[in-house]
Motif scaffolding. Structure first.
Motif, short mmCIF file in Angstrom:
data_model
loop_
_atom_site.label_atom_id
_atom_site.label_comp_id
_atom_site.label_asym_id
_atom_site.label_seq_id
_atom_site.Cartn_x
_atom_site.Cartn_y
_atom_site.Cartn_z
N TRP A 88 -13.61 10.17 -47.59
CA TRP A 88 -12.63 11.08 -47.03
C TRP A 88 -12.71 11.09 -45.51
O TRP A 88 -11.72 10.97 -44.82
N ARG A 134 -7.42 7.21 -39.49
CA ARG A 134 -6.12 7.76 -39.10
C ARG A 134 -6.11 8.18 -37.64
O ARG A 134 -5.19 7.88 -36.89
N GLN A 193 -3.45 17.38 -36.08
CA GLN A 193 -3.32 18.06 -37.37
C GLN A 193 -2.36 17.32 -38.28
O GLN A 193 -2.63 17.12 -39.47
N GLU A 194 -1.24 16.92 -37.75
CA GLU A 194 -0.23 16.23 -38.55
C GLU A 194 -0.69 14.85 -39.02
O GLU A 194 -0.34 14.42 -40.11
N ALA A 235 -3.06 15.64 -42.14
CA ALA A 235 -2.67 16.64 -43.14
C ALA A 235 -2.23 16.03 -44.47
O ALA A 235 -2.41 16.64 -45.52
N ASP A 236 -1.68 14.82 -44.44
CA ASP A 236 -1.15 14.25 -45.68
C ASP A 236 -2.12 13.28 -46.36
O ASP A 236 -1.74 12.60 -47.30
N LEU A 237 -3.36 13.24 -45.92
CA LEU A 237 -4.33 12.37 -46.58
C LEU A 237 -4.66 12.92 -47.96
O LEU A 237 -4.73 14.14 -48.16
N PRO A 238 -4.84 12.04 -48.93
CA PRO A 238 -5.17 12.50 -50.28
C PRO A 238 -6.44 13.35 -50.27
O PRO A 238 -7.43 13.01 -49.63
N ARG A 276 -6.45 19.54 -48.62
CA ARG A 276 -5.62 20.69 -49.02
C ARG A 276 -5.37 21.61 -47.84
O ARG A 276 -4.37 22.30 -47.80
N ARG A 277 -6.29 21.58 -46.89
CA ARG A 277 -6.18 22.49 -45.75
C ARG A 277 -6.80 21.83 -44.53
O ARG A 277 -7.83 21.17 -44.63
#
Length: 80
Positions: free
Chosen positions: A15, A22, A59-60, A63-66, A69-70
């Protein structure tokens, strides 16, 4: 390069590696230097950016990484 603190030794590594990858693609150098920490399913960003736009970009970007959640964005905007 990012420095990471892990709560669960090996489980967080994929993770956090995804977060690092990214952020490393960012056109903004300050985003490439951010620290990240994983606490359960919450990603915490820390470090310093040059403006509020970069803070939001950081943040953006993640934020969409598998599994994320937060995102808790604790980055500071430098006022140099």
């Amino acid at each position: 390069m990012n420095r990471n603190r892990r709560n669960d030794l090996g489980a967080a590594e994929p993770w956090l590696s995804a977060v690092q990858a990214r952020l490393a693609t960012s056109a903004y150098p300050s985003l490439r230097k951010l620290d990240c920490d994983l606490q359960l399913d919450t990603l915490i960003l820390r470090g310093e950016v040059t403006n509020y736009f970069e803070k939001q970009c950081a943040q953006e970007l993640v934020a969409d990484l598998p599994g994320v959640r937060r995102v808790v964005n604790q980055t500071r905007v430098s006022h140099a």
